[in-house]
Design an enzyme around this catalytic site. Structure first.
Site, mmCIF file in Angstrom:
data_model
loop_
_atom_site.group_PDB
_atom_site.id
_atom_site.type_symbol
_atom_site.label_atom_id
_atom_site.label_comp_id
_atom_site.label_asym_id
_atom_site.label_seq_id
_atom_site.Cartn_x
_atom_site.Cartn_y
_atom_site.Cartn_z
ATOM 1 N N CYS A 128 0.716 -1.149 -0.125
ATOM 2 C CA CYS A 128 -0.012 0.103 -0.101
ATOM 3 C C CYS A 128 0.849 1.284 -0.045
ATOM 4 O O CYS A 128 0.515 2.339 -0.450
ATOM 5 C CB CYS A 128 -0.962 0.020 1.070
ATOM 6 S SG CYS A 128 -2.014 -1.396 1.198
ATOM 7 N N THR A 129 1.971 0.964 0.694
ATOM 8 C CA THR A 129 2.830 2.406 0.579
ATOM 9 C C THR A 129 3.612 2.539 -0.782
ATOM 10 O O THR A 129 3.691 3.752 -1.155
ATOM 11 C CB THR A 129 4.077 2.233 1.844
ATOM 12 O OG1 THR A 129 3.499 1.905 3.151
ATOM 13 C CG2 THR A 129 4.869 3.223 1.664
#
Length: 237
Positions: A128-129
């Site tokens: 997600c980062t």
């Protein structure tokens, strides 16, 4: 000793012997009867125990069958139907949710513009980062294509703010802990990991055109190169 005396003594001895024999016979009969009664009692007790054990097993089995929880249909039922009905060409579902910084975001805020909605499982996790950083990196390129970008997850506003600050993200991060928007866009469903099945966010990206229609849907997204793919699709609209 006289004949009379010998006869009396003989009779007495005979009586004593007869008495002993009778007693022995009686004792033997008594022991035999006792053994018989004991054997019968043991047999009856064993039979009773067997019945009780069988009844206990049936009762235990019955209890297990009754207490075994019924397998429920997965909570993704609504999600599945929304995922099916949310097809390319359909009207984008409306939403109004809080975002990082304390403001709120709604679909009508982007009227007349193209909009990218990327749904990610959890803030500040590796995949997600990378995805959020990629969309942030290409934000100006999306803007040049007349397209806004918004990230959505079930994280709290506070978690979204920490995520933004830690990685210097510049795209709005929407908080949807009740899964309303996630379900409406088909990004909430059944997942599996390490042999365990559970409900969660399916990494999904939706491209909405300037008329509020769904132009493209990407499900089960692979992060590497994904932001560039979405940018090309937005430029092509």
């Amino acid at each position: 000793m006289s004949k009379k005396t010998r006869k009396k003594s003989s009779n007495t001895t005979g009586k004593r012997v007869a008495t002993k024999v009778a007693r022995a016979a009686s004792a033997s009969t008594g022991k035999s009867a006792t053994k018989t009664r004991t054997a019968v009692a043991k047999k009856a007790a064993a039979k009773k125990t067997t019945k009780a054990t069988a009844a206990g097993v049936r009762s235990k089995a019955s209890h297990k069958a009754a207490s075994k929880p019924l397998r429920r249909e997965p909570a993704a039922t609504v999600t599945s139907s929304s995922a099916v009905t949310l097809a390319e060409g359909a009207t984008a579902p409306a939403f109004n949710l809080p975002r990082d910084g304390g403001d709120s975001v709604s679909l009508k805020d982007f009227a007349g513009k193209k909009l990218v909605l990327f749904f990610y499982p959890r803030a500040d996790t590796p995949g997600c980062t990378r995805e959020a950083i990629d969309f942030t990196r290409l934000k100006s390129a999306f803007a040049a294509a007349g397209t806004e970008v918004v990230g959505i997850s079930a994280d709290t506003v506070k978690a979204q703010e920490s995520f933004r600050n830690k990685h210097q993200l510049s795209v709005p991060l929407v908080s949807d802990p009740a899964h309303q928007m996630l379900e409406a866009y088909g990004a909430w469903g059944e997942k599996s990991m390490y042999g365990r099945t559970f409900m969660g966010i399916i990494r999904t990206t939706v491209l909405v055109d300037s008329g509020g229609k769904i132009a493209r849907i990407w499900r089960h997204v692979k992060v590497d190169g994904h932001a560039e793919t979405v940018l090309e699709a937005a430029r092509a609209l």
